[in-house]
Design an enzyme around this catalytic site. Structure first.
Site, PDB file in Angstrom:
ATOM      1  N   HIS A   1     -12.995   3.315  -0.416  1.00 40.25           N
ATOM      2  CA  HIS A   1     -12.937   2.402   0.740  1.00 40.25           C
ATOM      3  C   HIS A   1     -13.566   1.044   0.405  1.00 40.25           C
ATOM      4  O   HIS A   1     -14.016   0.311   1.290  1.00 40.25           O
ATOM      5  CB  HIS A   1     -13.650   2.976   1.984  1.00 40.25           C
ATOM      6  CG  HIS A   1     -12.950   4.159   2.596  1.00 40.25           C
ATOM      7  ND1 HIS A   1     -13.615   5.280   3.025  1.00 40.25           N
ATOM      8  CD2 HIS A   1     -11.638   4.383   2.832  1.00 40.25           C
ATOM      9  CE1 HIS A   1     -12.743   6.150   3.515  1.00 40.25           C
ATOM     10  NE2 HIS A   1     -11.526   5.623   3.410  1.00 40.25           N
TER      11      HIS A   1
ATOM     12  N   ASN B   1       0.882  -1.172   0.000  1.00 35.45           N
ATOM     13  CA  ASN B   1       0.000   0.000   0.000  1.00 35.45           C
ATOM     14  C   ASN B   1       0.917   1.219   0.000  1.00 35.45           C
ATOM     15  O   ASN B   1       1.470   1.588   1.032  1.00 35.45           O
ATOM     16  CB  ASN B   1      -0.882  -0.037   1.251  1.00 35.45           C
ATOM     17  CG  ASN B   1      -1.850   1.124   1.311  1.00 35.45           C
ATOM     18  OD1 ASN B   1      -1.882   1.983   0.420  1.00 35.45           O
ATOM     19  ND2 ASN B   1      -2.650   1.161   2.363  1.00 35.45           N
TER      20      ASN B   1
END
Ligand code: AMP
Length: 404
Positions: free
Chosen positions: A180, A8
């Protein structure tokens, strides 16, 4: 043992995790780490599955000046010191544009397609793509999988993804995407084990972290989200305002003389809880503060969540359960209780004792709408996606090259 590396990458940090692949495709988290301070004060920190430290070291700025260099340092540490050579890498990529509805095995064609979405997420997408490009160049046969924050919301009905602007702009990509998605997908997959009866129904999930949004799930699929074209819309966040009249942006430009890049910086970094309170973007500090603006910021945060809950309940035409997740949702009993008390009209009977002890179910047994706290796990979701893409793409498994 075969492992998967989850990456990430942000502007100045690369977070990574290692998952071991066990029997029947089960995944076990082995390592959590990050390279941060990239380009300023580079540091590698990592812990094992129990949280015990594995590494804590500083590097010269010249040796870790960008994301590819950070990947190389972390990769060398994994390979040389821990003897870990992942068989595949799963990346969090913020934007999959209108087309990607699911994770995808990466090749140069995919990368050039994802580069087109840089304009849609200029603060995230370039950083997400940097490690992908460097691994493609250095390990061309190492399977890499892109997992998108937008993909889970591609089940929205057509009307939910439009803005009332000339329709040609929609075709150009100016539409409501929602974000999200990896967190919501994890919750949607976990809920059937926690509450099988309501998981099939209408559920609002509130992902309340430094970024915050809410999602309406029907039968485990996203039908509406508070975020739109960018991750600026919807709820107030740590440093982003959430929903705002576009007239405010015009005012900043015409009356305050702000340029497009000033406005971008302002909206992403100086608004939200931080801007409104003038105290902090961190909910813990706001909750500990007596400053009237900190109190106002909390009240605004709670108020907007409750307003948006009404909107999502309308999208769902009713409600069967409410779920809290992410940093604030999982950890702040105070914020949860304020929200749930304001949502009593929906049919929620709150259990303050269960809430204070961070129980999984924080509503009373006679509550018409049960309220759950479910810790999210976006990295596990990425690892699961990566493994399943790998298992379903015959070309990606044999003769694979390993990362270093
Ligand atoms: P996330 O982005 O999901 O990691 O969430 C980060 C945010 O969660 C932080 O900025 C804090 O504001 C908030 N947070 C974490 N722990 C607590 C806590 N115990 N009480 C209140 N807020 C918390």
């Amino acid at each position: 043992m075969d492992t998967i590396l989850v990456v990430n990458a942000g502007s100045s940090s690369v977070k990574f995790q290692i998952f071991a692949i066990e029997g029947e495709g089960r995944l076990r988290r082995q390592i959590k780490g990050q390279m941060d301070g990239i380009g300023s004060r580079p540091r590698l920190r990592a812990v094992d599955a129990n949280g015990d430290p594995l590494a804590e070291r500083a590097y010269q700025i010249e040796s870790v000046s960008d994301i590819p260099a950070a990947m190389a340092v972390a990769g060398a540490w994994l390979r040389d010191e821990l003897r870990i050579n992942p068989m595949a890498v799963g990346h969090r990529v913020v934007h999959g544009g209108p087309d990607y509805e699911r994770p995808v095995l990466i090749d140069y064609g995919v990368v050039s397609r994802l580069e087109r979405y840089v304009a849609l997420a200029p603060l995230h997408q370039p950083h997400n793509l940097a490690p992908i490009r460097s691994l493609l160049a250095n390990f061309p046969s190492l399977p890499q999988v892109a997992c998108f924050d937008t993909a889970f919301h591609r089940t929205h009905g057509t009307v939910a993804d439009y803005y009332a602007i000339p329709y040609q702009l929609h075709a150009e990509g100016v539409r409501r995407y929602g974000f999200h998605g990896l967190s919501y997908e994890y919750i949607a997959r976990t809920l059937p084990q926690i509450a099988p009866d309501v998981a099939k129904g209408r559920v609002i999930v509130a992902h309340l972290g430094s970024g915050a949004s809410m999602c309406a799930l029907k039968g485990g699929r996203s039908v509406e989200s508070t975020m739109g074209f960018t991750a600026l819309d919807g709820l107030p966040m740590g440093t982003r305002p959430g929903q705002i009249d576009p007239g405010v942006v015009l005012y900043l430009i015409s009356e305050k003389g702000m340029s497009a890049s000033n406005v971008q910086d302002f909206l992403y970094r100086s608004c939200g809880l931080k801007g409104l309170s003038g105290v902090s973007n961190d909910m813990r500090q706001l909750e500990a503060s007596n400053d009237p603006h900190a109190i106002l910021a909390i009240e605004y945060f709670v108020y907007r969540i409750c307003l948006n809950a009404g909107m999502l309940a309308a999208a769902l035409q009713g409600l069967d359960a409410f779920v809290f997740t992410a940093g604030i949702g999982e950890n702040s009993a105070g914020i949860r209780s304020r929200i749930v008390e304001q949502l009593a009209w929906l049919g929620i009977a709150f259990d303050p004792v269960a809430n204070a002890s961070h129980a999984r179910l924080i509503s009373r047994s006679d509550s018409r709408i049960p309220v759950y706290v479910v810790p999210t796990d976006e990295e596990l979701m990425i690892a699961q996606h990566t493994l399943s893409v790998l298992l379903n793409s015959p070309s990606s498994s044999p003769n694979r090259e390993r990362v270093s």
